[in-house]
Write a protein that holds these residues in place. Structure first.
Motif, PDB file in Angstrom:
ATOM      1  N   CYS A  21       0.856  -1.208   0.000  1.00 20.77           N
ATOM      2  CA  CYS A  21       0.000   0.000   0.000  1.00 20.77           C
ATOM      3  C   CYS A  21       0.880   1.243   0.000  1.00 20.77           C
ATOM      4  O   CYS A  21       0.827   2.049   0.934  1.00 20.77           O
ATOM      5  N   ARG A  24      -0.592   4.845   0.771  1.00 26.84           N
ATOM      6  CA  ARG A  24      -1.450   5.001   1.956  1.00 26.84           C
ATOM      7  C   ARG A  24      -0.627   5.327   3.197  1.00 26.84           C
ATOM      8  O   ARG A  24       0.500   4.860   3.350  1.00 26.84           O
ATOM      9  N   HIS A  43     -10.986  11.384  13.883  1.00 23.14           N
ATOM     10  CA  HIS A  43     -12.411  11.728  13.759  1.00 23.14           C
ATOM     11  C   HIS A  43     -12.630  13.202  14.118  1.00 23.14           C
ATOM     12  O   HIS A  43     -13.320  13.924  13.403  1.00 23.14           O
ATOM     13  N   GLY A  48      -9.892  11.428   7.404  1.00 23.32           N
ATOM     14  CA  GLY A  48     -10.481  10.137   7.072  1.00 23.32           C
ATOM     15  C   GLY A  48     -10.059   9.061   8.050  1.00 23.32           C
ATOM     16  O   GLY A  48      -8.924   9.053   8.529  1.00 23.32           O
ATOM     17  N   PRO A  50      -9.256   5.091   9.061  1.00 17.81           N
ATOM     18  CA  PRO A  50      -8.530   4.047   8.317  1.00 17.81           C
ATOM     19  C   PRO A  50      -9.462   3.222   7.435  1.00 17.81           C
ATOM     20  O   PRO A  50     -10.610   2.960   7.794  1.00 17.81           O
ATOM     21  N   ASP A  51      -8.934   2.811   6.287  1.00 16.24           N
ATOM     22  CA  ASP A  51      -9.674   1.929   5.388  1.00 16.24           C
ATOM     23  C   ASP A  51      -9.719   0.510   5.927  1.00 16.24           C
ATOM     24  O   ASP A  51     -10.550  -0.290   5.501  1.00 16.24           O
ATOM     25  N   LEU A  52      -8.804   0.207   6.844  1.00 17.30           N
ATOM     26  CA  LEU A  52      -8.664  -1.142   7.367  1.00 17.30           C
ATOM     27  C   LEU A  52      -7.899  -1.075   8.682  1.00 17.30           C
ATOM     28  O   LEU A  52      -7.007  -0.242   8.837  1.00 17.30           O
ATOM     29  N   ILE A  80     -15.244   0.548  10.025  1.00 17.07           N
ATOM     30  CA  ILE A  80     -13.855   0.195   9.727  1.00 17.07           C
ATOM     31  C   ILE A  80     -13.746  -1.331   9.656  1.00 17.07           C
ATOM     32  O   ILE A  80     -14.025  -2.015  10.640  1.00 17.07           O
ATOM     33  N   PRO A  81     -13.335  -1.883   8.516  1.00 14.88           N
ATOM     34  CA  PRO A  81     -13.126  -3.330   8.455  1.00 14.88           C
ATOM     35  C   PRO A  81     -11.949  -3.723   9.343  1.00 14.88           C
ATOM     36  O   PRO A  81     -10.895  -3.081   9.303  1.00 14.88           O
ATOM     37  N   LEU A 119      -6.443  -8.059   1.332  1.00 11.60           N
ATOM     38  CA  LEU A 119      -6.678  -6.717   0.824  1.00 11.60           C
ATOM     39  C   LEU A 119      -7.493  -6.758  -0.467  1.00 11.60           C
ATOM     40  O   LEU A 119      -8.384  -5.914  -0.665  1.00 11.60           O
ATOM     41  N   LEU A 122     -11.111  -7.259   0.378  1.00  9.47           N
ATOM     42  CA  LEU A 122     -11.766  -6.136   1.041  1.00  9.47           C
ATOM     43  C   LEU A 122     -11.949  -4.919   0.143  1.00  9.47           C
ATOM     44  O   LEU A 122     -12.659  -3.986   0.509  1.00  9.47           O
ATOM     45  N   THR A 123     -11.285  -4.882  -1.000  1.00 12.42           N
ATOM     46  CA  THR A 123     -11.414  -3.714  -1.865  1.00 12.42           C
ATOM     47  C   THR A 123     -12.220  -4.006  -3.112  1.00 12.42           C
ATOM     48  O   THR A 123     -12.570  -5.073  -3.432  1.00 12.42           O
TER      49      THR A 123
END
Length: 123
Positions: A21, A24, A43, A48, A50-52, A80-81, A119, A122-123
């Motif tokens: 990644c 990222r 927050h 943003g 985390p994407d994961l 959040i996954p 990954l 999940l995407t």
């Protein structure tokens, strides 16, 4: 975001994440409380989330399972996954992770192939 208290596991996983990644940001927390503080800060700043999250099951003070339960109980963070990380295949831990909302789990040490597969799923 990687939540891992073992410095060797954290470094290995961080290197894999950086290689896979490259574009990222990778947030590293040594325990669940630090992860919560980081998430709250992101927050509150309007950044943003985390994407994961890669979350170690066994953490000091507040366990990975307890953090997972808090995240999935929070409207701010439930999206959040979370991928649980474990050094053993205790079926009760795995089932509890799924029951609490984890998307999957990975055995440590994490291989690049396993991380890539997760990954891509999940995407």
């Amino acid at each position: 975001m990687l939540v891992e208290d073992n410095p060797d596991d954290a470094e290995l996983t961080r290197r894999l994440l950086r290689r896979i990644c490259q574009d990222r940001d990778i947030f590293l927390a040594a325990d669940a409380e630090e992860a919560l503080r980081c998430l709250e800060g992101l927050h509150d700043e309007g950044a943003g989330l985390p994407d994961l999250m890669l979350l170690d099951i066994k953490l000091p003070r507040l366990s990975g399972m307890e953090l997972l339960e808090r995240l999935k109980g929070s409207p701010k963070f439930r999206g959040i996954p979370v991928v649980m990380l474990t050094g053993s295949i205790v079926s009760e831990h795995i089932q509890r992770s799924y029951d609490l909302g984890a998307v999957t789990y990975l055995l440590k040490p994490i291989s690049e192939d396993d991380l890539l597969l997760t990954l891509s799923y999940l995407t």
